[in-house]
Design a protein around this motif. Structure first.
Motif, mmCIF file in Angstrom:
data_model
loop_
_atom_site.group_PDB
_atom_site.id
_atom_site.type_symbol
_atom_site.label_atom_id
_atom_site.label_comp_id
_atom_site.label_asym_id
_atom_site.label_seq_id
_atom_site.Cartn_x
_atom_site.Cartn_y
_atom_site.Cartn_z
ATOM 1 N N ASN A 69 -5.102 4.629 -3.278
ATOM 2 C CA ASN A 69 -4.558 3.272 -3.390
ATOM 3 C C ASN A 69 -5.430 2.398 -4.275
ATOM 4 O O ASN A 69 -4.934 1.617 -5.095
ATOM 5 C CB ASN A 69 -4.418 2.646 -2.001
ATOM 6 C CG ASN A 69 -3.071 2.923 -1.357
ATOM 7 O OD1 ASN A 69 -2.076 2.286 -1.677
ATOM 8 N ND2 ASN A 69 -3.041 3.908 -0.468
ATOM 9 N N LEU A 70 -6.750 2.525 -4.121
ATOM 10 C CA LEU A 70 -7.657 1.693 -4.906
ATOM 11 C C LEU A 70 -7.674 2.114 -6.370
ATOM 12 O O LEU A 70 -7.834 1.269 -7.263
ATOM 13 C CB LEU A 70 -9.067 1.765 -4.318
ATOM 14 C CG LEU A 70 -9.251 0.990 -2.997
ATOM 15 C CD1 LEU A 70 -10.537 1.392 -2.308
ATOM 16 C CD2 LEU A 70 -9.235 -0.504 -3.248
ATOM 17 N N GLN A 71 -7.518 3.412 -6.623
ATOM 18 C CA GLN A 71 -7.538 3.885 -8.011
ATOM 19 C C GLN A 71 -6.163 3.800 -8.671
ATOM 20 O O GLN A 71 -6.049 4.068 -9.861
ATOM 21 C CB GLN A 71 -8.050 5.333 -8.065
ATOM 22 C CG GLN A 71 -9.540 5.457 -7.770
ATOM 23 C CD GLN A 71 -10.042 6.883 -7.889
ATOM 24 O OE1 GLN A 71 -9.327 7.825 -7.540
ATOM 25 N NE2 GLN A 71 -11.270 7.045 -8.373
ATOM 26 N N TRP A 72 -5.151 3.423 -7.912
ATOM 27 C CA TRP A 72 -3.803 3.359 -8.480
ATOM 28 C C TRP A 72 -3.735 2.334 -9.605
ATOM 29 O O TRP A 72 -3.163 2.583 -10.663
ATOM 30 C CB TRP A 72 -2.796 3.007 -7.381
ATOM 31 C CG TRP A 72 -1.386 2.983 -7.871
ATOM 32 C CD1 TRP A 72 -0.519 4.040 -7.980
ATOM 33 C CD2 TRP A 72 -0.670 1.842 -8.337
ATOM 34 N NE1 TRP A 72 0.679 3.627 -8.496
ATOM 35 C CE2 TRP A 72 0.624 2.281 -8.726
ATOM 36 C CE3 TRP A 72 -0.979 0.490 -8.476
ATOM 37 C CZ2 TRP A 72 1.592 1.421 -9.226
ATOM 38 C CZ3 TRP A 72 -0.021 -0.364 -8.974
ATOM 39 C CH2 TRP A 72 1.244 0.094 -9.344
ATOM 40 N N ALA A 73 -4.328 1.168 -9.389
ATOM 41 C CA ALA A 73 -4.278 0.115 -10.410
ATOM 42 C C ALA A 73 -5.158 0.454 -11.604
ATOM 43 O O ALA A 73 -4.879 0.035 -12.727
ATOM 44 C CB ALA A 73 -4.712 -1.224 -9.815
ATOM 45 N N LEU A 129 0.857 -1.184 0.000
ATOM 46 C CA LEU A 129 0.000 0.000 0.000
ATOM 47 C C LEU A 129 0.892 1.232 0.000
ATOM 48 O O LEU A 129 1.938 1.251 0.660
ATOM 49 C CB LEU A 129 -0.909 0.021 1.229
ATOM 50 C CG LEU A 129 -2.030 -1.028 1.268
ATOM 51 C CD1 LEU A 129 -2.740 -0.999 2.619
ATOM 52 C CD2 LEU A 129 -3.037 -0.781 0.154
ATOM 53 N N PHE A 130 0.469 2.252 -0.722
ATOM 54 C CA PHE A 130 1.242 3.484 -0.797
ATOM 55 C C PHE A 130 0.846 4.418 0.349
ATOM 56 O O PHE A 130 -0.278 4.350 0.874
ATOM 57 C CB PHE A 130 1.004 4.182 -2.135
ATOM 58 C CG PHE A 130 1.531 3.417 -3.310
ATOM 59 C CD1 PHE A 130 2.877 3.498 -3.644
ATOM 60 C CD2 PHE A 130 0.697 2.602 -4.065
ATOM 61 C CE1 PHE A 130 3.377 2.780 -4.720
ATOM 62 C CE2 PHE A 130 1.191 1.892 -5.142
ATOM 63 C CZ PHE A 130 2.540 1.978 -5.464
ATOM 64 N N HIS A 131 1.750 5.283 0.723
ATOM 65 C CA HIS A 131 1.490 6.274 1.771
ATOM 66 C C HIS A 131 0.571 7.350 1.191
ATOM 67 O O HIS A 131 0.992 8.447 0.827
ATOM 68 C CB HIS A 131 2.812 6.876 2.251
ATOM 69 C CG HIS A 131 2.644 7.866 3.368
ATOM 70 N ND1 HIS A 131 2.000 7.553 4.538
ATOM 71 C CD2 HIS A 131 3.026 9.164 3.493
ATOM 72 C CE1 HIS A 131 1.999 8.612 5.335
ATOM 73 N NE2 HIS A 131 2.609 9.593 4.714
ATOM 74 N N ASP A 132 -0.706 7.004 1.084
ATOM 75 C CA ASP A 132 -1.690 7.864 0.445
ATOM 76 C C ASP A 132 -3.068 7.482 0.971
ATOM 77 O O ASP A 132 -3.186 6.643 1.866
ATOM 78 C CB ASP A 132 -1.607 7.700 -1.080
ATOM 79 C CG ASP A 132 -2.051 8.955 -1.829
ATOM 80 O OD1 ASP A 132 -2.860 9.725 -1.263
ATOM 81 O OD2 ASP A 132 -1.610 9.157 -2.970
ATOM 82 N N THR A 133 -4.106 8.066 0.407
ATOM 83 C CA THR A 133 -5.455 7.755 0.867
ATOM 84 C C THR A 133 -5.889 6.376 0.379
ATOM 85 O O THR A 133 -5.308 5.817 -0.554
ATOM 86 C CB THR A 133 -6.462 8.802 0.362
ATOM 87 O OG1 THR A 133 -6.502 8.729 -1.072
ATOM 88 C CG2 THR A 133 -6.062 10.198 0.800
ATOM 89 N N ILE A 134 -6.951 5.864 1.026
ATOM 90 C CA ILE A 134 -7.511 4.583 0.585
ATOM 91 C C ILE A 134 -7.985 4.699 -0.856
ATOM 92 O O ILE A 134 -7.764 3.802 -1.677
ATOM 93 C CB ILE A 134 -8.665 4.171 1.515
ATOM 94 C CG1 ILE A 134 -8.124 3.845 2.908
ATOM 95 C CG2 ILE A 134 -9.429 2.970 0.949
ATOM 96 C CD1 ILE A 134 -9.198 3.581 3.944
ATOM 97 N N GLY A 145 -0.995 5.575 5.683
ATOM 98 C CA GLY A 145 0.310 5.629 6.340
ATOM 99 C C GLY A 145 1.350 4.816 5.619
ATOM 100 O O GLY A 145 1.068 4.058 4.673
ATOM 101 N N GLU A 146 2.583 4.943 6.082
ATOM 102 C CA GLU A 146 3.706 4.259 5.441
ATOM 103 C C GLU A 146 3.500 2.751 5.431
ATOM 104 O O GLU A 146 3.209 2.163 6.467
ATOM 105 C CB GLU A 146 5.003 4.611 6.144
ATOM 106 C CG GLU A 146 6.238 4.037 5.493
ATOM 107 C CD GLU A 146 7.504 4.374 6.264
ATOM 108 O OE1 GLU A 146 8.572 3.876 5.864
ATOM 109 O OE2 GLU A 146 7.430 5.118 7.245
#
Length: 317
Positions: free
Chosen positions: A276-280, A268-273, A314-315
């Motif tokens: 993270n879900l839209q990253w892919a 998981l990236f240090h970013d919002t949920i 978080g990290e």
């Protein structure tokens, strides 16, 4: 040469002899450079491993052992640096002593054999002594270059390997996804890491519309097989076909646009949920996001968070 061709010839012959005497120092410089490059790689690996495992080190009370490992590699590094300095100093001594000996030989020949007058002899000595520092600088620069050459060669090999592994073709974001209607077939596929074989003439069929699992002991090639299906690595022999068509480099973007991948180790990236879900899939809508959360049985958990989808995980999540 205009003042005395014979004396100049002697100087040239002596210089070539001195260069031959200094050749072993170049070999020594290359060897110390290789040793230092190897030790640097070991030191980097050691530091990376122990920093990553710092919690484990502390929990086992292994700080002293860790420090000993650091000190050992530091001592090797210092020893290699000392060896390099000694080799440089030896070459410097040989150069100075050889130059002085050569100057003496030229003066002896000029006076005793050629019977040159004092003024001509002094001019020859002056010219020679003005040239020697320049030649010493050149020789020293060559030695330093030879010392640094192993590190340069490592970088060059890395660049060549990276260029050979570089993928070509369209970006995944603009590619038209492929479809699998029949199967994914491995036809005598082989793969090796650094000449170590992992798969050897493996053949299998993964039918469409069904769940296929691969089982086997650690090191049997399961992860490699998945990497091959994804096109993350290419076979060293054999072919992978999707509905009978070979999966080649030019098809990778379209293939990956159709493939979903859940890695062995979650990330998981240090970013919002939401991020993270839209990253892919950056084109995913909020409805898509909530559907994915429901499928993962995480919808209720996210709804209970004060910031919901905007919660920063978080990290490392």
């Amino acid at each position: 040469i205009a003042i005395s061709p014979v004396a100049s010839g002697i100087a040239l012959a002596g210089g070539l002899l001195l260069a031959l005497l200094l050749r072993p120092t170049l070999r020594s410089a290359h060897e110390t450079g290789e040793a230092l490059s190897s030790i640097s790689a070991d030191a980097l690996a050691l530091v990376t491993q122990h920093v990553d495992a710092i919690k484990l080190v502390n929990s086992y009370g292994a700080e002293a052992r860790t420090l000993e490992a650091f000190q050992a590699v530091a001592a090797r590094s210092a020893g290699s640096a000392v060896d390099a300095t000694r080799a440089h100093a030896r070459a410097h001594v040989v150069t100075i002593a050889g130059s002085a000996t050569l100057l003496g030989a030229i003066l002896f020949v000029a006076i005793e054999t050629l019977h040159l007058d004092a003024a001509t002899t002094l001019v020859l000595a002056f010219l020679f002594w003005r040239l020697v520092p320049r030649l010493m600088d050149v020789q020293q620069s060559i030695r330093f270059a030879v010392h640094e050459l192993p590190g340069f060669e490592i970088v060059q090999r890395l660049l060549v390997a990276s260029a050979a592994a570089r993928e070509t073709g369209a970006a995944v974001s603009t590619a038209t996804p492929m479809t699998v209607r029949v199967d994914i077939a491995f036809d005598r596929v082989s793969f090796a890491y650094d000449a170590t074989p992992v798969l050897d003439s493996a053949s299998c069929v993964i039918p469409a519309g069904r769940i296929t699992g691969f089982v086997g002991p650690s090191g049997s090639g399961k992860t490699t097989l998945v990497d091959l299906v994804l096109g993350l690595v290419m076979p060293t022999a054999g072919v992978i076909c999707v509905d009978g068509a070979p999966l080649t480099a030019e098809h990778l973007a379209s293939w990956r646009a159709a493939v979903a991948y859940v890695p062995q180790e979650s990330l998981l990236f240090h970013d919002t949920i939401l991020a993270n879900l839209q990253w892919a899939n950056p084109r995913a809508t909020l409805a898509d996001v909530w559907e994915a959360l429901r499928a993962a049985a995480a919808e209720d958990f996210v709804l209970r968070l004060p910031a919901g989808l905007d919660t920063v995980v978080g990290e490392r999540g």
